[in-house]
Design an enzyme around this catalytic site. Sequence first.
Site, PDB file in Angstrom:
ATOM      1  N   GLN A 170       0.829  -1.208   0.000  1.00  0.00           N
ATOM      2  CA  GLN A 170       0.000   0.000   0.000  1.00  0.00           C
ATOM      3  C   GLN A 170       0.861   1.254   0.000  1.00  0.00           C
ATOM      4  O   GLN A 170       0.581   2.208  -0.745  1.00  0.00           O
ATOM      5  CB  GLN A 170      -0.955  -0.016   1.197  1.00  0.00           C
ATOM      6  CG  GLN A 170      -2.037  -1.084   1.088  1.00  0.00           C
ATOM      7  CD  GLN A 170      -2.985  -1.078   2.278  1.00  0.00           C
ATOM      8  OE1 GLN A 170      -2.798  -0.350   3.242  1.00  0.00           O
ATOM      9  NE2 GLN A 170      -4.016  -1.906   2.205  1.00  0.00           N
ATOM     10  N   ASP A 316      -2.066 -11.678   4.658  1.00  0.00           N
ATOM     11  CA  ASP A 316      -3.517 -11.754   4.847  1.00  0.00           C
ATOM     12  C   ASP A 316      -4.002 -13.173   5.125  1.00  0.00           C
ATOM     13  O   ASP A 316      -5.147 -13.374   5.540  1.00  0.00           O
ATOM     14  CB  ASP A 316      -4.248 -11.203   3.617  1.00  0.00           C
ATOM     15  CG  ASP A 316      -4.153  -9.688   3.530  1.00  0.00           C
ATOM     16  OD1 ASP A 316      -3.964  -9.049   4.582  1.00  0.00           O
ATOM     17  OD2 ASP A 316      -4.260  -9.149   2.417  1.00  0.00           O
TER      18      ASP A 316
END
Length: 429
Positions: A170, A316
Amino acid sequence: MSEKVLQYNKPSLQGLLTIPGDKSVSHRSIMFGAIATGKTTVDGFLLGEDCLSTIDCFRKLGVKIDVDGTNVTIESAGMEAWQEPSEVLYTGNSGTTTRLMLGILAGSKVHSVMTGDASIGKRPMRRVIDPLRQMGAHITGRADGQYTPLAIQGTKLQAIDYQMPVASAQVKSAILLAGLRAQGTTVVRETEVSRDHTERMLRQFGAQITVVDGVITFEGGQALSGTHVSVPGDISSAAFFLVAGAICPDSKIVLENVGVNPTRDGIIEVLQNMGASITIVANEDGQSEPTATITVETSTLNGTIIQGNMIPRLIDEIPILALLATQAHGKTIIKDAEELKVKETDRITAVVDELKKLGARIEATEDGMIIEGPTPLYGASLKTYGDHRIGMMGAVAALITDGAVTLDDAECIAVSYPSFFEHVESVKK
């Protein structure tokens, strides 16, 4: 919140599934289509709440976006044609939307205000805003920009040479997206490689970008042209069925068109290291993102160590890997995963607390967790913390528990996998 009671009575799982579109690629397809000039068409788009938040933000900027099932069409005259939004840009629960939009909006010509839900309001933004400010970005917000809501006054940016302090797709993506509008050459240096969807999509939309030994070099001022994006199945969503197929009795699940980007496929390597019965057949379809058909069968598993440069490749998937480890023989150690503390919730604490309720032998550490197995699991009432991956971890656990598992908020799973419970029912025998 909608409570859901799950009592599956230890079924076998058999069948074929097409996993919903990759969340990271779906987000970026909208972003790049809106930045580019011309028409962009997308197939396999993920109709999850996070990705719909991204669409909503760009519609408020005046970009024409049509959605027809999982097909999306974006028509844009480029960033120069964007309109200043009259409403606050609401990003919901999406950290990807929030952080990448900061990079995009920083170099635009518009003023905007961005906020999200209560979870986003607790997630740190300075890791993105600090390098953007080094580029000349004008961003203000709570705690000097640490938290939303954030106000962004688009301005001219200068390229920077930035050493990534931690692996974060990100942060990297926000800098590269800002670099599109920056004067000079943007350089991002990664010690540990993070997911590279942004670099791949820049090339797909016509930009020139070089990546050599973890150093990404990108010249500002490049124009992007609309194109076609085919979104692969999300390996982070597939992970829940890969684990379910490995731990449920007499099971065999085939997952079609799963993205196997080498910066994202750590889950497969860990499953193989633990002894899972898993086969992978690559698709030769010439797409920007590699895909494969993956078959998983009931397996005898052994504990392992998950650490170091493996962590960014499966960050994740750690919640569902922790559940997998409860059914493996011996000790599984997960470390170097401090990043879990700043996800949708503190996932180290959440995973350990909820799996303990089921009877797991699991302990938190400063940067991960230690799990002893194999352990029989029992029904309990679980908290999801509004976190889709904790919710799905609990739902997969219900497939092997003695007794029912109750999830306090099953709706949060729709963030990334709206059809999750339908898919469970379709393979449950």
